[in-house]
Design a protein around this motif. Sequence first.
Motif, PDB file in Angstrom:
ATOM      1  N   TYR A  44     -13.169  -2.015  -6.497  1.00 18.12           N
ATOM      2  CA  TYR A  44     -14.373  -1.826  -7.595  1.00 18.12           C
ATOM      3  C   TYR A  44     -14.458  -3.123  -8.165  1.00 18.12           C
ATOM      4  CZ  TYR A  44     -13.297   3.254  -6.997  1.00 18.12           C
ATOM      5  OH  TYR A  44     -13.004   4.516  -6.420  1.00 18.12           O
ATOM      6  N   LEU A  45     -13.512  -3.937  -8.499  1.00 17.26           N
ATOM      7  CA  LEU A  45     -13.705  -5.084  -9.299  1.00 17.26           C
ATOM      8  C   LEU A  45     -14.204  -6.373  -8.528  1.00 17.26           C
ATOM      9  CD1 LEU A  45     -10.670  -5.276 -11.747  1.00 17.26           C
ATOM     10  CD2 LEU A  45     -13.165  -4.721 -12.286  1.00 17.26           C
ATOM     11  N   TRP A  46     -13.633  -6.485  -7.392  1.00 15.48           N
ATOM     12  CA  TRP A  46     -13.705  -7.651  -6.510  1.00 15.48           C
ATOM     13  C   TRP A  46     -14.325  -7.261  -5.068  1.00 15.48           C
ATOM     14  CZ3 TRP A  46      -8.918  -8.187  -9.194  1.00 15.48           C
ATOM     15  CH2 TRP A  46      -9.126  -9.019 -10.383  1.00 15.48           C
ATOM     16  N   GLY A  47     -14.562  -6.081  -4.757  1.00 11.88           N
ATOM     17  CA  GLY A  47     -14.981  -5.498  -3.470  1.00 11.88           C
ATOM     18  C   GLY A  47     -13.887  -5.848  -2.395  1.00 11.88           C
ATOM     19  N   LEU A  48     -12.731  -5.921  -2.700  1.00 11.49           N
ATOM     20  CA  LEU A  48     -11.715  -6.180  -1.490  1.00 11.49           C
ATOM     21  C   LEU A  48     -11.699  -4.661  -0.625  1.00 11.49           C
ATOM     22  CD1 LEU A  48      -9.032  -8.128  -3.508  1.00 11.49           C
ATOM     23  CD2 LEU A  48     -10.591  -8.920  -2.046  1.00 11.49           C
ATOM     24  N   LYS A  49     -11.313  -4.996   0.499  1.00 11.70           N
ATOM     25  CA  LYS A  49     -11.083  -3.874   1.461  1.00 11.70           C
ATOM     26  C   LYS A  49      -9.802  -3.098   0.708  1.00 11.70           C
ATOM     27  CE  LYS A  49     -13.127  -4.739   5.739  1.00 11.70           C
ATOM     28  NZ  LYS A  49     -12.989  -4.738   7.036  1.00 11.70           N
ATOM     29  N   ALA A  50     -10.016  -1.744   0.239  1.00 11.47           N
ATOM     30  CA  ALA A  50      -8.852  -0.924  -0.262  1.00 11.47           C
ATOM     31  C   ALA A  50      -7.807  -0.725   0.566  1.00 11.47           C
ATOM     32  CB  ALA A  50      -9.303   0.528  -0.809  1.00 11.47           C
ATOM     33  N   GLY A  51      -7.827  -0.353   1.668  1.00  8.77           N
ATOM     34  CA  GLY A  51      -6.708  -0.011   3.017  1.00  8.77           C
ATOM     35  C   GLY A  51      -6.153  -1.454   2.956  1.00  8.77           C
ATOM     36  N   LEU A  52      -6.990  -2.487   3.203  1.00  6.57           N
ATOM     37  CA  LEU A  52      -6.020  -3.645   3.470  1.00  6.57           C
ATOM     38  C   LEU A  52      -5.285  -4.064   2.208  1.00  6.57           C
ATOM     39  CD1 LEU A  52      -5.541  -6.145   5.483  1.00  6.57           C
ATOM     40  CD2 LEU A  52      -7.550  -7.157   4.640  1.00  6.57           C
ATOM     41  N   THR A  53      -5.700  -4.091   1.255  1.00  2.52           N
ATOM     42  CA  THR A  53      -5.237  -4.324  -0.152  1.00  2.52           C
ATOM     43  C   THR A  53      -3.907  -3.522  -0.220  1.00  2.52           C
ATOM     44  OG1 THR A  53      -7.264  -5.021  -1.006  1.00  2.52           O
ATOM     45  CG2 THR A  53      -5.451  -4.495  -2.353  1.00  2.52           C
ATOM     46  N   ILE A  54      -3.914  -2.079   0.086  1.00  2.00           N
ATOM     47  CA  ILE A  54      -2.854  -1.234   0.054  1.00  2.00           C
ATOM     48  C   ILE A  54      -1.761  -1.740   1.056  1.00  2.00           C
ATOM     49  CG2 ILE A  54      -1.909   0.975   0.616  1.00  2.00           C
ATOM     50  CD1 ILE A  54      -4.882   2.050  -0.323  1.00  2.00           C
ATOM     51  N   ILE A  55      -2.084  -2.287   2.206  1.00  8.15           N
ATOM     52  CA  ILE A  55      -0.967  -2.772   3.059  1.00  8.15           C
ATOM     53  C   ILE A  55      -0.293  -3.994   2.558  1.00  8.15           C
ATOM     54  CG2 ILE A  55      -0.688  -3.951   5.196  1.00  8.15           C
ATOM     55  CD1 ILE A  55      -2.929  -1.951   6.447  1.00  8.15           C
ATOM     56  N   VAL A  56      -1.141  -4.985   1.967  1.00  8.66           N
ATOM     57  CA  VAL A  56      -0.690  -6.238   1.279  1.00  8.66           C
ATOM     58  C   VAL A  56       0.395  -5.915   0.165  1.00  8.66           C
ATOM     59  CG1 VAL A  56      -0.992  -8.472   0.229  1.00  8.66           C
ATOM     60  CG2 VAL A  56      -2.453  -7.717   2.022  1.00  8.66           C
ATOM     61  N   LEU A  57      -0.220  -4.829  -0.745  1.00  6.37           N
ATOM     62  CA  LEU A  57       0.854  -4.648  -1.914  1.00  6.37           C
ATOM     63  C   LEU A  57       2.040  -3.992  -1.495  1.00  6.37           C
ATOM     64  CD1 LEU A  57      -2.143  -3.621  -4.303  1.00  6.37           C
ATOM     65  CD2 LEU A  57      -1.071  -5.713  -4.374  1.00  6.37           C
ATOM     66  N   SER A  58       1.995  -3.257  -0.504  1.00 10.23           N
ATOM     67  CA  SER A  58       3.027  -2.221  -0.173  1.00 10.23           C
ATOM     68  C   SER A  58       4.330  -3.274   0.466  1.00 10.23           C
ATOM     69  CB  SER A  58       2.645  -1.344   0.737  1.00 10.23           C
ATOM     70  OG  SER A  58       1.663  -0.475   0.373  1.00 10.23           O
ATOM     71  N   ILE A  59       3.967  -4.530   0.820  1.00 10.40           N
ATOM     72  CA  ILE A  59       5.082  -5.274   1.450  1.00 10.40           C
ATOM     73  C   ILE A  59       6.268  -5.422   0.836  1.00 10.40           C
ATOM     74  CG2 ILE A  59       5.578  -7.865   2.416  1.00 10.40           C
ATOM     75  CD1 ILE A  59       2.680  -7.779   3.422  1.00 10.40           C
ATOM     76  N   PRO A  60       6.106  -5.576  -0.488  1.00  7.27           N
ATOM     77  CA  PRO A  60       7.166  -5.768  -1.273  1.00  7.27           C
ATOM     78  C   PRO A  60       8.349  -4.540  -1.381  1.00  7.27           C
ATOM     79  CG  PRO A  60       5.701  -6.626  -2.670  1.00  7.27           C
ATOM     80  CD  PRO A  60       4.973  -6.059  -1.500  1.00  7.27           C
ATOM     81  N   ILE A  61       7.663  -3.411  -1.560  1.00 10.79           N
ATOM     82  CA  ILE A  61       8.140  -1.824  -1.598  1.00 10.79           C
ATOM     83  C   ILE A  61       8.856  -1.736  -0.226  1.00 10.79           C
ATOM     84  CG2 ILE A  61       7.884   0.351  -1.853  1.00 10.79           C
ATOM     85  CD1 ILE A  61       5.519  -0.360  -3.748  1.00 10.79           C
ATOM     86  N   PHE A  62       8.266  -2.342   1.035  1.00 13.67           N
ATOM     87  CA  PHE A  62       8.778  -2.066   2.316  1.00 13.67           C
ATOM     88  C   PHE A  62      10.113  -2.819   2.543  1.00 13.67           C
ATOM     89  CE2 PHE A  62       5.149   0.726   3.026  1.00 13.67           C
ATOM     90  CZ  PHE A  62       5.902   1.792   3.903  1.00 13.67           C
ATOM     91  N   ILE A  63       9.964  -4.153   1.913  1.00 15.77           N
ATOM     92  CA  ILE A  63      10.993  -4.988   1.891  1.00 15.77           C
ATOM     93  C   ILE A  63      12.453  -4.241   1.323  1.00 15.77           C
ATOM     94  CG2 ILE A  63      12.158  -7.135   1.107  1.00 15.77           C
ATOM     95  CD1 ILE A  63       9.347  -8.313   1.766  1.00 15.77           C
ATOM     96  N   ILE A  64      12.348  -3.723  -0.064  1.00 15.89           N
ATOM     97  CA  ILE A  64      13.153  -3.097  -0.620  1.00 15.89           C
ATOM     98  C   ILE A  64      13.583  -1.770   0.410  1.00 15.89           C
ATOM     99  CG2 ILE A  64      13.791  -1.473  -2.543  1.00 15.89           C
ATOM    100  CD1 ILE A  64      11.628  -3.546  -4.286  1.00 15.89           C
ATOM    101  N   ALA A  65      12.858  -0.952   0.810  1.00 12.85           N
ATOM    102  CA  ALA A  65      13.111   0.185   1.549  1.00 12.85           C
ATOM    103  C   ALA A  65      13.974  -0.415   2.770  1.00 12.85           C
ATOM    104  CB  ALA A  65      11.826   0.524   2.075  1.00 12.85           C
ATOM    105  N   TRP A  66      13.597  -1.441   3.404  1.00 15.83           N
ATOM    106  CA  TRP A  66      14.235  -1.895   4.588  1.00 15.83           C
ATOM    107  C   TRP A  66      15.732  -2.351   4.117  1.00 15.83           C
ATOM    108  CZ3 TRP A  66      14.050  -2.264   9.806  1.00 15.83           C
ATOM    109  CH2 TRP A  66      14.865  -3.275  10.173  1.00 15.83           C
ATOM    110  N   VAL A  67      15.957  -3.005   2.992  1.00 15.37           N
ATOM    111  CA  VAL A  67      17.200  -3.518   2.784  1.00 15.37           C
ATOM    112  C   VAL A  67      18.170  -2.251   2.356  1.00 15.37           C
ATOM    113  CG1 VAL A  67      18.471  -4.826   0.927  1.00 15.37           C
ATOM    114  CG2 VAL A  67      16.538  -5.573   2.006  1.00 15.37           C
ATOM    115  N   SER A  68      17.365  -1.496   1.417  1.00 14.02           N
ATOM    116  CA  SER A  68      18.194  -0.311   0.740  1.00 14.02           C
ATOM    117  C   SER A  68      17.969   1.107   1.422  1.00 14.02           C
ATOM    118  CB  SER A  68      17.741  -0.131  -0.861  1.00 14.02           C
ATOM    119  OG  SER A  68      18.107  -1.326  -1.273  1.00 14.02           O
ATOM    120  N   TYR A  69      16.883   1.481   1.747  1.00 13.21           N
ATOM    121  CA  TYR A  69      16.379   3.055   2.290  1.00 13.21           C
ATOM    122  C   TYR A  69      15.821   2.626   3.665  1.00 13.21           C
ATOM    123  CZ  TYR A  69      17.162   3.544  -2.881  1.00 13.21           C
ATOM    124  OH  TYR A  69      17.508   3.727  -3.979  1.00 13.21           O
TER     125      TYR A  69
END
Length: 192
Positions: A44-69
């Motif tokens: 809404y603010l900058w016209g970024l693709k929501a789906g692609l942004t979700i993938i990029v923002l999820s990378i740190p969470i998935f790194i934690i999941a890879w290590v711990s879960y």
Amino acid sequence: MYFVKKSIVIVIGSILISLGINLFLVPYKVLDGGIIGIGLILNYLWGLKAGLTIIVLSIPIFIIAWVSYRDYFYNSLHGMIISSLFIDFLKTNDSLFLINPVYSSILGGVLVGSGIGLMLRFRTSTGGTDLIAQFLCDKTGINVGILIFFIDSFVILLGGILLSTDTLFLSVITIMFVALTTSLFTRNVVQA
């Protein structure tokens, strides 16, 4: 057979999430919570693709999941990627259902909650904060829908500050229905 059933559930859940977002939330700049909500704020603010942004923002969470879960990593990576791709693929510039914004928020919340809840019933998710909520649910026994509600509340408060009070009001309605619907789908799921 379970793998085929789970794959079908991921596709159906992703389509429900995408339809809820693209048909009912985006036309009124309404937010879902979590990583999806952050992706929508950036859209809404900058016209970024929501789906692609979700993938990029999820990378740190998935790194934690890879290590711990690691189990969650494997069970959520495909759900996050497929739902994100559907969000961008099914994006439309025109809404097919221009209805009252409150009803649109309710319908969007029910569709998104149905998609998330359906996926959680099969121990998969869209990742992001849903994945964090599932970790916390396993550790505390608190219903995943309630945990998602609290995380989502923070995101929509941020969106309300950055966008508008209308966005905040309509988003509160949406996440209430996302949480309610998710809870209904997951209430009888036995936690491993």
